[in-house]
Design a protein around this motif. Structure first.
Motif, PDB file in Angstrom:
ATOM      1  N   ILE A   8       0.892  -1.163   0.000  1.00 21.93           N
ATOM      2  CA  ILE A   8       0.000   0.000   0.000  1.00 21.93           C
ATOM      3  C   ILE A   8       0.927   1.208   0.000  1.00 21.93           C
ATOM      4  N   LYS A   9       0.930   1.934  -1.114  1.00 22.57           N
ATOM      5  CA  LYS A   9       1.918   2.980  -1.365  1.00 22.57           C
ATOM      6  C   LYS A   9       1.638   4.206  -0.476  1.00 22.57           C
ATOM      7  N   PRO A  10       2.564   5.178  -0.491  1.00 18.42           N
ATOM      8  CA  PRO A  10       2.406   6.347   0.394  1.00 18.42           C
ATOM      9  C   PRO A  10       1.047   7.029   0.287  1.00 18.42           C
ATOM     10  N   HIS A  48      13.611  -2.538  -5.601  1.00 18.32           N
ATOM     11  CA  HIS A  48      12.245  -2.964  -5.895  1.00 18.32           C
ATOM     12  C   HIS A  48      11.865  -2.644  -7.348  1.00 18.32           C
ATOM     13  N   TYR A  49      12.297  -1.474  -7.824  1.00 17.08           N
ATOM     14  CA  TYR A  49      11.928  -1.045  -9.175  1.00 17.08           C
ATOM     15  C   TYR A  49      13.080  -1.225 -10.181  1.00 17.08           C
ATOM     16  N   ALA A  50      14.019  -2.129  -9.883  1.00 17.06           N
ATOM     17  CA  ALA A  50      15.195  -2.320 -10.745  1.00 17.06           C
ATOM     18  C   ALA A  50      14.801  -2.573 -12.198  1.00 17.06           C
ATOM     19  N   VAL A  51      13.713  -3.303 -12.399  1.00 18.12           N
ATOM     20  CA  VAL A  51      13.284  -3.657 -13.756  1.00 18.12           C
ATOM     21  C   VAL A  51      12.897  -2.408 -14.568  1.00 18.12           C
ATOM     22  N   HIS A  52      12.561  -1.310 -13.883  1.00 20.71           N
ATOM     23  CA  HIS A  52      12.150  -0.079 -14.574  1.00 20.71           C
ATOM     24  C   HIS A  52      13.285   0.932 -14.715  1.00 20.71           C
ATOM     25  N   GLN A  53      14.494   0.560 -14.252  1.00 22.73           N
ATOM     26  CA  GLN A  53      15.621   1.497 -14.320  1.00 22.73           C
ATOM     27  C   GLN A  53      15.846   1.939 -15.771  1.00 22.73           C
ATOM     28  N   PHE A  56      11.561   6.476 -18.470  1.00 26.74           N
ATOM     29  CA  PHE A  56      11.354   7.908 -18.203  1.00 26.74           C
ATOM     30  C   PHE A  56      10.660   8.165 -16.870  1.00 26.74           C
ATOM     31  N   PHE A  57       9.896   7.186 -16.406  1.00 24.72           N
ATOM     32  CA  PHE A  57       9.147   7.392 -15.165  1.00 24.72           C
ATOM     33  C   PHE A  57       9.863   6.844 -13.928  1.00 24.72           C
ATOM     34  N   TYR A  58      11.088   6.316 -14.113  1.00 24.03           N
ATOM     35  CA  TYR A  58      11.795   5.639 -13.013  1.00 24.03           C
ATOM     36  C   TYR A  58      12.033   6.551 -11.806  1.00 24.03           C
ATOM     37  N   GLY A  60      10.531   9.274 -10.873  1.00 24.27           N
ATOM     38  CA  GLY A  60       9.258   9.585 -10.222  1.00 24.27           C
ATOM     39  C   GLY A  60       8.776   8.432  -9.360  1.00 24.27           C
ATOM     40  N   LEU A  61       8.973   7.220  -9.874  1.00 20.56           N
ATOM     41  CA  LEU A  61       8.534   6.006  -9.168  1.00 20.56           C
ATOM     42  C   LEU A  61       9.310   5.829  -7.859  1.00 20.56           C
ATOM     43  N   VAL A  62      10.627   6.002  -7.930  1.00 23.46           N
ATOM     44  CA  VAL A  62      11.490   5.855  -6.744  1.00 23.46           C
ATOM     45  C   VAL A  62      11.152   6.940  -5.719  1.00 23.46           C
ATOM     46  N   GLY A 109      -2.463   9.620 -12.806  1.00 16.91           N
ATOM     47  CA  GLY A 109      -1.017   9.443 -12.965  1.00 16.91           C
ATOM     48  C   GLY A 109      -0.386   8.349 -12.151  1.00 16.91           C
ATOM     49  N   LEU A 110       0.621   8.731 -11.407  1.00 16.50           N
ATOM     50  CA  LEU A 110       1.381   7.773 -10.605  1.00 16.50           C
ATOM     51  C   LEU A 110       0.661   7.390  -9.324  1.00 16.50           C
ATOM     52  N   ARG A 111      -0.359   8.105  -8.973  1.00 21.69           N
ATOM     53  CA  ARG A 111      -1.003   7.877  -7.673  1.00 21.69           C
ATOM     54  C   ARG A 111      -1.942   6.676  -7.775  1.00 21.69           C
ATOM     55  N   ASN A 112      -1.327   5.512  -7.903  1.00 24.47           N
ATOM     56  CA  ASN A 112      -2.154   4.321  -8.109  1.00 24.47           C
ATOM     57  C   ASN A 112      -2.247   3.423  -6.871  1.00 24.47           C
ATOM     58  N   LEU A 113      -1.909   3.970  -5.713  1.00 22.39           N
ATOM     59  CA  LEU A 113      -2.247   3.430  -4.388  1.00 22.39           C
ATOM     60  C   LEU A 113      -1.552   2.151  -3.947  1.00 22.39           C
ATOM     61  N   ILE A 114      -1.301   1.261  -4.892  1.00 23.81           N
ATOM     62  CA  ILE A 114      -0.973  -0.109  -4.459  1.00 23.81           C
ATOM     63  C   ILE A 114      -0.112  -0.799  -5.502  1.00 23.81           C
ATOM     64  N   HIS A 115       0.768  -1.653  -5.020  1.00 23.15           N
ATOM     65  CA  HIS A 115       1.581  -2.484  -5.909  1.00 23.15           C
ATOM     66  C   HIS A 115       1.305  -3.945  -5.579  1.00 23.15           C
ATOM     67  N   ALA A 116       1.273  -4.787  -6.600  1.00 23.38           N
ATOM     68  CA  ALA A 116       1.137  -6.228  -6.368  1.00 23.38           C
ATOM     69  C   ALA A 116       2.006  -6.977  -7.368  1.00 23.38           C
TER      70      ALA A 116
HETATM   71  P1  CMP Z   1       3.534  -0.710  -9.717  1.00 23.88           P
HETATM   72  O1  CMP Z   1       2.509  -1.772  -9.700  1.00 23.88           O
HETATM   73  O2  CMP Z   1       4.072  -0.182  -8.458  1.00 23.88           O
HETATM   74  O3  CMP Z   1       4.771  -1.246 -10.561  1.00 23.88           O
HETATM   75  C1  CMP Z   1       5.458  -0.500 -11.492  1.00 23.88           C
HETATM   76  C2  CMP Z   1       4.973   0.898 -11.556  1.00 23.88           C
HETATM   77  O4  CMP Z   1       5.451   1.631 -12.637  1.00 23.88           O
HETATM   78  C3  CMP Z   1       3.488   0.904 -11.721  1.00 23.88           C
HETATM   79  O5  CMP Z   1       2.922   0.532 -10.504  1.00 23.88           O
HETATM   80  C4  CMP Z   1       3.218   2.318 -12.164  1.00 23.88           C
HETATM   81  O6  CMP Z   1       3.063   3.182 -11.049  1.00 23.88           O
HETATM   82  C5  CMP Z   1       4.511   2.661 -12.878  1.00 23.88           C
HETATM   83  N1  CMP Z   1       4.353   2.761 -14.322  1.00 23.88           N
HETATM   84  C6  CMP Z   1       4.235   1.753 -15.186  1.00 23.88           C
HETATM   85  N2  CMP Z   1       4.153   2.248 -16.442  1.00 23.88           N
HETATM   86  C7  CMP Z   1       4.212   3.603 -16.328  1.00 23.88           C
HETATM   87  C8  CMP Z   1       4.175   4.681 -17.251  1.00 23.88           C
HETATM   88  N3  CMP Z   1       4.055   4.452 -18.561  1.00 23.88           N
HETATM   89  N4  CMP Z   1       4.273   5.930 -16.767  1.00 23.88           N
HETATM   90  C9  CMP Z   1       4.394   6.139 -15.451  1.00 23.88           C
HETATM   91  N5  CMP Z   1       4.442   5.163 -14.537  1.00 23.88           N
HETATM   92  C10 CMP Z   1       4.355   3.915 -14.966  1.00 23.88           C
END
Ligand code: CMP
Length: 149
Positions: A8-10, A48-53, A56-58, A60-62, A109-116
């Motif tokens: 459950i994200k911030p 945790h987010y190594a796969v997204h390194q 463009f959104f990396y 912001g995600l971190v 946007g990025l405010r998607n609450l939860i990761h699974a």
């Molecule tokens: P999460 O389930 O935490 O795992 C990876 C995260 O990357 C995802 O939630 C989104 O918040 C983020 N994400 C994936 N694709 C995009 C994108 N195209 N733009 C911004 N954020 C993204």
């Protein structure tokens, strides 16, 4: 039985949605076998987010996952990985179906609450990243036979 990692994200913690989100998983029959409140540091966020390194959104995600405490848990149950992903809903909150967690509580946007976790391999890696084996507590529940049999 499968296990999956849920965060459950911030925004979920700040918006006081932890109880409501947890209730959905419990009511579905999933079992909490590990859980903690954690302030994520940059090192853990990057792992945790190594796969997204490099994406463009990396950054912001971190920054997002480390902005304020998260509640992280391991859920166990029949086909838990797919079941939880379906309950969470689409990544983009505005596309998430009503009835899903994101579809009911998130919008932009990025405010998607939860990761699974999205696959058995990812789940195994993420569980090992966030919890040591002695922090995971399997236990029997009286209700399990009514949920699982
Ligand atoms: P999460 O389930 O935490 O795992 C990876 C995260 O990357 C995802 O939630 C989104 O918040 C983020 N994400 C994936 N694709 C995009 C994108 N195209 N733009 C911004 N954020 C993204």
């Amino acid at each position: 039985m499968q296990r999956t990692l849920v965060i459950i994200k911030p925004d979920g913690v700040q918006r006081a949605l932890v109880g409501k989100i947890l209730a959905r998983f419990e009511e579905r029959g999933l079992k909490i076998v590990a859980m903690k409140l954690a302030q994520v540091d940059r090192d853990l966020a990057e792992k945790h987010y190594a796969v997204h390194q490099g994406k463009f959104f990396y950054e912001g995600l971190v920054n997002y996952i480390s902005a304020s405490p998260v509640v992280v848990m391991v859920l166990e149950g029949h086909e838990a990985i797919g079941v939880v992903r379906a309950m969470v809903g689409a990544t983009r909150p505005w596309e998430a179906a009503a009835g899903t967690i994101r579809g009911d509580y998130a919008l932009m946007g990025l405010r998607n609450l939860i990761h699974a976790s999205d696959s058995p391999e990812t789940a195994a890696n993420e569980i090992a990243l966030w919890f040591t084996t002695d922090q995971i507590h399997p236990y029997a529940r009286e209700m399990d036979r009514w949920v699982n049999e």
